[in-house]
Design a protein around this motif. Structure first.
Motif, PDB file in Angstrom:
ATOM      1  N   THR A 220       1.362   5.311  -7.626  1.00 53.47           N
ATOM      2  CA  THR A 220       1.486   6.079  -6.470  1.00 53.47           C
ATOM      3  C   THR A 220       2.531   7.013  -6.242  1.00 53.47           C
ATOM      4  O   THR A 220       2.728   8.222  -6.268  1.00 53.47           O
ATOM      5  CB  THR A 220       0.943   5.453  -5.473  1.00 53.47           C
ATOM      6  N   VAL A 221       3.830   6.261  -6.187  1.00 55.38           N
ATOM      7  CA  VAL A 221       4.983   6.814  -5.865  1.00 55.38           C
ATOM      8  C   VAL A 221       5.209   8.007  -7.264  1.00 55.38           C
ATOM      9  O   VAL A 221       5.700   8.821  -7.117  1.00 55.38           O
ATOM     10  CB  VAL A 221       5.962   5.761  -5.634  1.00 55.38           C
ATOM     11  N   ALA A 222       5.322   7.328  -8.306  1.00 54.44           N
ATOM     12  CA  ALA A 222       5.561   7.827  -9.576  1.00 54.44           C
ATOM     13  C   ALA A 222       4.666   9.475  -9.791  1.00 54.44           C
ATOM     14  O   ALA A 222       5.144  10.444  -9.765  1.00 54.44           O
ATOM     15  CB  ALA A 222       5.446   7.275 -10.703  1.00 54.44           C
ATOM     16  N   ALA A 223       3.436   9.195  -9.358  1.00 58.41           N
ATOM     17  CA  ALA A 223       2.495  10.305  -9.337  1.00 58.41           C
ATOM     18  C   ALA A 223       2.817  11.387  -8.351  1.00 58.41           C
ATOM     19  O   ALA A 223       3.045  12.667  -8.507  1.00 58.41           O
ATOM     20  CB  ALA A 223       0.938   9.977  -9.162  1.00 58.41           C
TER      21      ALA A 223
ATOM     22  N   GLY B 206      -3.033  -4.118 -10.448  1.00 58.86           N
ATOM     23  CA  GLY B 206      -2.452  -4.825  -9.611  1.00 58.86           C
ATOM     24  C   GLY B 206      -2.020  -4.137  -8.453  1.00 58.86           C
ATOM     25  O   GLY B 206      -1.480  -2.730  -8.629  1.00 58.86           O
ATOM     26  N   ALA B 207      -1.598  -4.463  -7.116  1.00 53.15           N
ATOM     27  CA  ALA B 207      -1.044  -3.889  -6.002  1.00 53.15           C
ATOM     28  C   ALA B 207       0.265  -3.392  -6.551  1.00 53.15           C
ATOM     29  O   ALA B 207       0.745  -2.052  -6.144  1.00 53.15           O
ATOM     30  CB  ALA B 207      -0.958  -4.584  -4.837  1.00 53.15           C
ATOM     31  N   GLN B 208       0.994  -4.156  -7.096  1.00 56.09           N
ATOM     32  CA  GLN B 208       2.576  -3.726  -7.309  1.00 56.09           C
ATOM     33  C   GLN B 208       2.406  -2.410  -8.313  1.00 56.09           C
ATOM     34  O   GLN B 208       3.250  -1.407  -8.269  1.00 56.09           O
ATOM     35  CB  GLN B 208       3.212  -4.779  -8.180  1.00 56.09           C
ATOM     36  N   ASP B 209       1.656  -2.589  -9.275  1.00 52.09           N
ATOM     37  CA  ASP B 209       1.397  -1.354 -10.270  1.00 52.09           C
ATOM     38  C   ASP B 209       1.022  -0.145  -9.796  1.00 52.09           C
ATOM     39  O   ASP B 209       1.535   0.844  -9.930  1.00 52.09           O
ATOM     40  CB  ASP B 209       0.651  -1.820 -11.735  1.00 52.09           C
TER      41      ASP B 209
END
Length: 181
Positions: free
Chosen positions: A79-82, A71-74
């Motif tokens: 993305t931010v976490a990576a 999903g877009a939220q995940d």
């Protein structure tokens, strides 16, 4: 052909490929061309592939199925976490002891980050390039986070949320500092 001579022939072909890749295969190599550790890079690709394969086998043994979609939220969270994980691994001053065997400190990069140059040759140089390049490392961190989201979703979501919160905090720190000037 015996196994030893076949291995020796393959080894020589790999060295010839490396010389050609670097432009030193008789085509007039410039003095400023740096050696590219193709063998080291190949070893790292093997480690990456082995880790992905091991995660896939572990998931299969546990009966874990891949999701239909992310999903877009995940995806935004991952993305931010990576991004943040790759910056922590490759640039953070506190994680420099882990990079030290492969790098040399050359100065501050500002805001808690360091500038380092890669040292050594072969595999050592290849690892140094990986652990100093946030773009290179992000592939590894994103893969780990996505694999974790399939194999251990609650733990991975918590870790990713922590990394995203650190990213947000860093942005706020930079905004605050720039507002003071």
């Amino acid at each position: 052909m015996k196994a030893g001579s076949a291995l020796s022939a393959a080894h020589e072909r790999l060295h010839a490929l490396q010389r050609d890749y670097e432009g030193s295969g008789g085509e007039g190599r410039g003095e400023d061309v740096e050696e590219r550790p193709l063998g080291g890079f190949l070893a790292l690709v093997g480690v990456y592939g082995g880790a992905v394969g091991a995660a896939a086998l572990w998931g299969r043994a546990r009966g874990v199925r891949l999701p239909e979609r992310i999903g877009a939220q995940d995806l935004a969270l991952l993305t931010v976490a990576a991004h943040e994980a790759s910056r922590l691994i490759t640039k953070d001053a506190v994680t420099s002891p882990f990079r030290a065997p492969f790098t040399r400190h050359t100065g501050s990069a500002g805001e808690g980050e360091v500038q380092e140059e890669v040292r050594g040759s072969g595999l050592r140089h290849a690892v140094g390039e990986l652990v100093t390049c946030p773009f290179c490392t992000s592939m590894w961190t994103a893969t780990g986070l996505v694999a974790g989201s399939v194999l251990a979703p609650r733990l991975t979501r918590t870790a990713a949320a922590t990394l995203a919160a650190v990213f947000g905090s860093n942005v706020l720190h930079l905004l605050y500092d720039s507002a003071k000037h």
